[in-house]
Each structure stands twice: as structure tokens, then as C-alpha cells.
Design a protein around this motif. Sequence first.
Motif, short mmCIF file in Angstrom:
data_model
loop_
_atom_site.label_atom_id
_atom_site.label_comp_id
_atom_site.label_asym_id
_atom_site.label_seq_id
_atom_site.Cartn_x
_atom_site.Cartn_y
_atom_site.Cartn_z
N ARG A 15 29.99 21.58 45.15
CA ARG A 15 29.18 22.40 46.05
C ARG A 15 29.98 22.97 47.22
NH1 ARG A 15 26.10 20.94 50.47
NH2 ARG A 15 26.49 18.73 50.03
N ARG A 16 30.95 22.22 47.71
CA ARG A 16 31.79 22.71 48.80
C ARG A 16 33.25 22.54 48.43
NH1 ARG A 16 29.27 23.99 53.49
NH2 ARG A 16 31.22 23.90 54.65
N GLY A 17 34.01 23.62 48.52
CA GLY A 17 35.42 23.59 48.20
C GLY A 17 36.27 23.98 49.39
N PRO A 18 37.57 24.15 49.17
CA PRO A 18 38.50 24.42 50.28
C PRO A 18 38.53 25.87 50.75
CG PRO A 18 39.71 24.31 48.23
CD PRO A 18 38.29 23.98 47.90
N CYS A 19 37.84 26.77 50.07
CA CYS A 19 37.89 28.20 50.42
C CYS A 19 36.62 28.59 51.16
CB CYS A 19 38.05 29.05 49.16
SG CYS A 19 39.54 28.68 48.20
N ALA A 20 36.70 28.61 52.47
CA ALA A 20 35.58 29.00 53.34
C ALA A 20 34.34 28.15 53.12
CB ALA A 20 35.25 30.48 53.13
N TRP A 39 38.42 20.11 39.66
CA TRP A 39 39.79 19.91 40.13
C TRP A 39 40.68 21.12 39.85
CZ3 TRP A 39 36.82 16.44 37.45
CH2 TRP A 39 36.37 15.33 38.18
N GLY A 40 40.52 21.73 38.69
CA GLY A 40 41.45 22.77 38.28
C GLY A 40 41.30 24.09 38.99
N TYR A 41 40.06 24.46 39.35
CA TYR A 41 39.80 25.75 39.98
C TYR A 41 39.07 25.53 41.30
CZ TYR A 41 40.53 27.59 35.21
OH TYR A 41 41.04 27.89 33.97
N PRO A 42 39.81 25.38 42.39
CA PRO A 42 39.13 25.17 43.68
C PRO A 42 38.51 26.44 44.25
CG PRO A 42 41.52 25.27 43.99
CD PRO A 42 41.28 25.28 42.51
N ILE A 93 32.11 44.54 44.25
CA ILE A 93 32.11 43.12 44.63
C ILE A 93 33.41 42.47 44.18
CG2 ILE A 93 30.97 40.90 44.23
CD1 ILE A 93 29.39 42.76 46.05
N PRO A 94 34.08 41.73 45.07
CA PRO A 94 35.38 41.12 44.71
C PRO A 94 35.24 40.01 43.67
CG PRO A 94 34.67 40.35 46.87
CD PRO A 94 33.71 41.43 46.46
N SER A 95 36.37 39.70 43.03
CA SER A 95 36.40 38.66 41.99
C SER A 95 36.39 37.26 42.57
CB SER A 95 37.65 38.84 41.12
OG SER A 95 37.68 40.12 40.56
N LEU A 96 36.95 37.10 43.77
CA LEU A 96 36.88 35.86 44.52
C LEU A 96 35.97 36.10 45.72
CD1 LEU A 96 40.61 34.68 44.47
CD2 LEU A 96 38.69 33.57 43.32
N ALA A 97 34.96 35.26 45.87
CA ALA A 97 33.94 35.53 46.87
C ALA A 97 34.51 35.63 48.29
CB ALA A 97 32.87 34.44 46.82
N HIS A 98 35.56 34.86 48.57
CA HIS A 98 36.09 34.81 49.93
C HIS A 98 37.22 35.79 50.18
CE1 HIS A 98 39.05 32.60 47.67
NE2 HIS A 98 39.83 32.47 48.71
N ASP A 99 37.64 36.55 49.16
CA ASP A 99 38.83 37.40 49.27
C ASP A 99 38.49 38.86 49.00
OD1 ASP A 99 41.27 38.63 49.23
OD2 ASP A 99 42.17 37.32 47.72
#
Length: 394
Positions: A23-28, A36-39, A82-88
Motif C-alpha cells: 500500500r505504501r512504497g518508497p516513491c512519494a 519487492w521487485g517493483y517498488p 498520463i505518465p507511466s509512473l504515477a510520481h514521474d
Amino acid sequence: MYTVTGEVEQARKAALEVLQHNRRGPCAGLPRTAGWGYPEPYTRDMIFTFFGIAVSGDEQLIASMRRVLEVLARNQTERGHIPSLAHDPENLGASDTTPLFLVGISIYRQLSGEENFLQEAAEKALTWLYYQSPGDRLLVAQLPTSDWRDEQWVLGYGLYVNTLVYAGLRMFDRHQRADAFLQEMRHFTITSNIMHRHVHEGLTVKNKPYYACWSYKIYSSERFDLLGNSLAILTGIASRSRAERMIAWIEEECSVMRERGDLASELPPNFFPFVKPGDPDWRRRDEEFNMPGDYHNGGIWPFICGVYIAALVATGKYQLAERKLHALALAVKPSRAQHLDYGFNEWLRAQDALPKGQNWQSWSAALYLYALRCVEERRTPFFEDMRKRSSREQ
């Protein structure tokens, strides 16, 4: 009605554990794509998780949906992409993120009752899609490896992306455009070496019950795309009679594959017949990433199987859907390189059903929950009204 078995219920609890962990990862602070594989918060993965999160009843997970959509809206380009990575905001170029964004907003609106949630961002996304047709018509086109299949060429009018565009049009009450969209989908792919003036290609395959994987001018691929065709059933693009014929064809083809050792699961591969060395659409990179039965070239993807189960329910194939749900509950158990009670892996190799991707994949867990809810209720949340409207235009 359906009685939940022990295996199915255990997998439900495990799926919720996966989604809570991610639910919560390291990106924003946004959700992780895998344990584990895709943070990173990959947009398409995140929005596909909405299908399951929305029926989970988990308030923390539902709050994460809103957070993802709001970040995507902030990072939307000036023209609506819309970007492919939500935070980028710089990670651009995907063909499916913008229509998925519309689907995600609609699911959240239906869940929350906020009828105008992110209305400005939705209007921009719709405008972006209107400009994605090289023929200035309705079906949108894409470049190779720009949808969820980053190791597979889909050129021009791809089935999968266009099912999402159609869903977005219906969900945002663009019904006149959606009706015309259905008419374009019904055009046949062009099998001649000559494209006659005023003849427009579509995605319907002559003498086959399913839709082409992609089509562009005189070129097309008639290999079977399970995700695109399952979405065509779920959204009502495929009529009830076509859907029934398609499902019978899928099950028969899978039976043949099992007999010859190409399939070791009760679940269908994402794509078949597999592309093999020497085929015209075989590419050198496939030797490393996309061997027959692997990854996008026929791997078994739990999230896609969840959509297929929903399509079975949409067609009234309840007993078959129950059998496939039980098979999916077993398929999400194996893990790769980690000791886990439930792996909820990214994909499994067709020939031996061994997991080869990342464990605790969010969309694998979420689409399991959605498939289970569909089977339990014998309905497909968020898509019932869409199919009714579509059927009036068949």
C-alpha cells in the motif's frame, strides 16, 4: 449460488495481505507495484488494482486509490497524457495509461459518490485520446511496446488499448461516440494486399469468434490476445453470442494445447498461438525475453485470468467461472526464489506453470479479489450498465 471453498478463501486473505503490504512504497508514499521487485508505482498496474481494491471494503486501500489518481492528475501533461509512473511526470509514452486513468476515475466515482472528482483532468484525458487516431476517426493507434507488453509488438490499432478507450467513453457518457466506436470495431481486418479507397480496417476477424490483436491498413495479427478479448466481453464490445462462441473457442484451444504439452494449467495463456523462431513476427530479442510460453508470448498471467473469469461471469458461464477461480486460487500459491505461503506471482510459464516473474504482484492479488467477487455475486461490478448500453447497439 457459489459456496467459497477453503482454498479460495485462504487466497482471498492472502491477496489482502499482499495489497496491504504494497500500500505504501518508497516513491512519494504511493503503492508499490510488487512486494519487492517493483517498488515503483506503475500507472497501469495501480489502476488495474482498483478493480479488486474497490470491492475489498478496505478503507485504507480505497484511500490509496484516491491518492494515486490525485498524483496522476497533478503529473498529467498539458495536453492530457498520463505518465507511466504515477510520481514521474517525465516518464511518458505509454498508450494505455490515459484510458486507464479514465477507467480509474470512474471506478472511484462509483465507489465514493463524488460525481465530479477530477473532472478537469478527465476532460483533458478524453481530449488527448481524441487526437490519437492517425485517420482522424475513432479507433486510437499505438507504437510497438507502448502498452502493458513492453516486449511485444502491437502496431497501430491494438485491441487491448481500444477496449479501454471504449470503456472510458461509456463511463464518461460519451455514448454517441462510443456507439460509432462499436461500428468501427465491427469492420473486418484487411486481408488483401491492396487497401481500397474508403475501406477502413477494424478489429473483427473473418470466420473467427475473437478480435484481432491489432490491425493497421493491410497488416494485422490474428493471434489471440486474452486480455483484450476478455475486456471486449466485459465491456460489451462483444455481443453475448460472440462472447459465448469466443469462450468455447478459448477452452477448446487450451484443451488442445494441454494435450500436446504446451499448457500445464487449467488457466489460459495470455497470448496464443505462441510466436516461435522462424515465424514472421519472431524478433531477436524474443530469444532472451519472450520464448514460446514465456512472459508476453504465452505466459499465464494471474491478473489477466482474473479478467477472463469476470468475462465468464458476464457471459453467464457461472460453473466454468467457478472452476477457473479455483484454478486461479491454486496458481497464485507458488512463489519464486522466496518462501511464501502465497506467491501471487507476476506470470507463470505455460508449459510447466512455474512462476517466473516477481512475487506479491499487486495486480495479481487485486484481480483475484475482483474475480472472486464476480463469481460470488454473479455480476461484474462497474461494468453491468456498460454492457446493457452496448447490447442495444449490437
